[in-house]
Write an enzyme that holds these catalytic residues in place. Structure first.
Site, PDB file in Angstrom:
ATOM      1  N   SER A 255       0.815  -1.215   0.000  1.00 48.78           N
ATOM      2  CA  SER A 255       0.000   0.000   0.000  1.00 48.78           C
ATOM      3  C   SER A 255       0.847   1.262   0.000  1.00 48.78           C
ATOM      4  O   SER A 255       0.406   2.314  -0.488  1.00 48.78           O
ATOM      5  CB  SER A 255      -0.934   0.010   1.214  1.00 48.78           C
ATOM      6  N   GLY A 284      -1.948  -4.110   1.374  1.00 45.63           N
ATOM      7  CA  GLY A 284      -2.032  -5.359   2.139  1.00 45.63           C
ATOM      8  C   GLY A 284      -1.092  -6.443   1.689  1.00 45.63           C
ATOM      9  O   GLY A 284      -0.976  -7.478   2.365  1.00 45.63           O
ATOM     10  N   ASN A 314       3.930  -5.757   5.875  1.00 48.61           N
ATOM     11  CA  ASN A 314       2.725  -6.546   6.138  1.00 48.61           C
ATOM     12  C   ASN A 314       3.052  -7.974   6.571  1.00 48.61           C
ATOM     13  O   ASN A 314       2.250  -8.610   7.259  1.00 48.61           O
ATOM     14  CB  ASN A 314       1.820  -6.570   4.896  1.00 48.61           C
ATOM     15  N   ASP A 405      -1.038   8.080   9.852  1.00 51.79           N
ATOM     16  CA  ASP A 405      -1.409   6.874  10.602  1.00 51.79           C
ATOM     17  C   ASP A 405      -0.187   6.128  11.105  1.00 51.79           C
ATOM     18  O   ASP A 405      -0.285   4.985  11.547  1.00 51.79           O
ATOM     19  CB  ASP A 405      -2.274   5.947   9.755  1.00 51.79           C
ATOM     20  N   HIS A 408       1.604   5.009   6.652  1.00 50.00           N
ATOM     21  CA  HIS A 408       1.516   5.406   5.251  1.00 50.00           C
ATOM     22  C   HIS A 408       1.875   6.885   5.082  1.00 50.00           C
ATOM     23  O   HIS A 408       1.320   7.730   5.785  1.00 50.00           O
ATOM     24  CB  HIS A 408       0.099   5.164   4.709  1.00 50.00           C
TER      25      HIS A 408
END
Length: 433
Positions: A255, A284, A314, A405, A408
């Protein structure tokens, strides 16, 4: 709950303790035997009566979310729990022990339960178990569980080895069972036990080889768009080839790489569009998902001067994977890229920092991965670059001004990425193939 289901639960529950006296029984149980909570990433509430629902998340995108649980009580015991969730990327039903449990005698056994799936067409479900201090592992049940919808009670038996690794400490476990839901779903669970010598009915991926075994991303929030995005990228590649505008740069990742099409699009247009760059980032994705995409045509027929690869967060974040296992997945990708693009040079980026503080557990795991993959650089086909310091504050903290966040990048973060990478990337673009 209808009479037939009630009878099934009650009869099975009454017989189970007699037949398996050495097993650890979670359900059925008296209401005070376990602490049962339901909720999401912002809030969890305890079930003290027959039903409870967690307050909706405060985040605007999730304010319509719901997570709740109700208990069926018979003869003073909770026979079954009904778990419902809606519009949530993560909801949790947790069963916790009030005192730590020693699960080492069950390490070679099975985690078993009965599951009745009422609704799962737009959701997914995982079963989880604590595996030591700060450690939880899960098994994805989305494929079988969707097939069980409307079929009544199904018995699930998983090897305890699904939740353990070489150095897993099962001596003081406080969460012997949990369900994690995504999207929308409604299920009931009963007859939960950990058996010393049960017979597994379902298998789980081999954690030792999962990162290098090609597979599509099988998550509830990805199933609807992941394969179509792959097809879209194949078409995008075909159009570039047909127009004679071969990409000079190909970005491959998750992502964070996909974000070049979102928060990073202005920076992309300013610096990479002139190179007809191709962004192959899928939210993801773990290493095995990227491997599947590469083996299904995403870079075939291309010959970019540079491939920018960043992947792995991930692997470590979703399943608490060991650094060496994630690094093995990255090495497998480098081999695949070299096989398909033998003339291209790979700029292998360190996994970006995550979490606010330098001692964030997942950031520390990623840093261990980075230490390993730095050794993959050979100065010819593979060049390693760690730009993480440029993304951090002088004290090592990660600012929400760069990653809102704490995972990202926003537009500012993508601008920092581009500027920190530019000198090395330009060298690779100028070098003769």
């Amino acid at each position: 709950m209808n009479h037939r289901v009630h009878a099934l639960i009650l009869c099975t529950a009454l017989a189970a303790p007699l037949a398996h006296a050495q097993d650890l029984h979670v359900l059925p149980a008296t209401p005070d035997a376990w602490r049962i909570t339901v909720g999401h990433w912002e809030a969890q509430v305890e079930l003290t009566g027959e039903a409870v629902a967690a307050p909706a998340p405060q985040a605007e995108y999730a304010r319509s979310g719901y997570a709740g649980v109700s208990a069926h009580v018979g003869q003073g015991r909770r026979d079954a729990l009904a778990f419902e969730w809606r519009n949530l990327w993560q909801s949790l039903l947790r069963v916790e022990s009030r005192t730590p449990l020693d699960l080492r005698p069950y390490a070679a056994g099975t985690l078993e339960f009965d599951l009745d799936v009422t609704e799962l067409a737009r959701g997914g479900i995982r079963v989880k178990l604590a595996c030591g201090p700060g450690c939880e592992r899960s098994v994805n049940l989305i494929e079988p569980a969707r097939g069980w919808a409307g079929q009544g009670w199904q018995h699930v038996s998983l090897p305890m080895s699904c939740f353990a690794r070489e150095r897993t400490d099962l001596s003081a476990i406080t969460m012997p069972f949990a369900l994690e839901g995504t999207g929308d779903g409604r299920v009931s669970v009963a007859n939960v036990r950990i058996a010393r010598a049960g017979k597994p009915g379902l298998a789980c991926p081999d954690y030792r080889t999962e990162s290098v075994t090609p597979s599509m991303l099988n998550e509830a929030w990805a199933i609807d768009w992941w394969k179509p995005r792959h097809e879209q990228k194949l078409e995008e590649k075909r159009q570039l080839l047909a127009a004679g505008t071969l990409p000079e740069i190909v970005f491959i990742g998750d992502s964070i790489t996909q974000g070049w099409e979102k928060d990073g699009r202005i920076v992309w247009q300013q610096h990479f569009a002139k190179h007809h760059a191709l962004a192959l980032g899928f939210g993801g994705d773990r290493t095995e998902n990227v491997l599947w995409r590469l083996q299904h045509g995403e870079i075939d027929g291309l010959s970019p001067k540079a491939v920018v690869l960043m992947i792995g967060t991930n692997n470590t974040g979703h399943r608490a994977e060991a650094p060496a296992t994630t690094a093995a997945g990255i090495k497998r990708l480098l081999d695949e890229i070299h096989q398909r693009l033998p003339q291209s040079r790979v700029l292998l980026l360190a996994i970006f920092p995550r979490g606010e503080r330098p001692d964030d557990a997942q950031r520390l795991i990623n840093e261990q991965v980075n230490q390993i993959i730095a050794g993959y650089a050979d100065g010819r086909n593979v060049h390693f670059l760690n730009i993480n310091a440029a993304l951090l504050q002088p004290d090592g903290t990660l600012s929400k001004d760069v990653m809102p966040d704490l995972l990202h990048p926003n537009e500012r973060g993508y601008d920092i990425w581009q500027r920190a990478m530019a000198p090395t990337l330009q060298q690779l673009l100028r070098a003769p193939q």
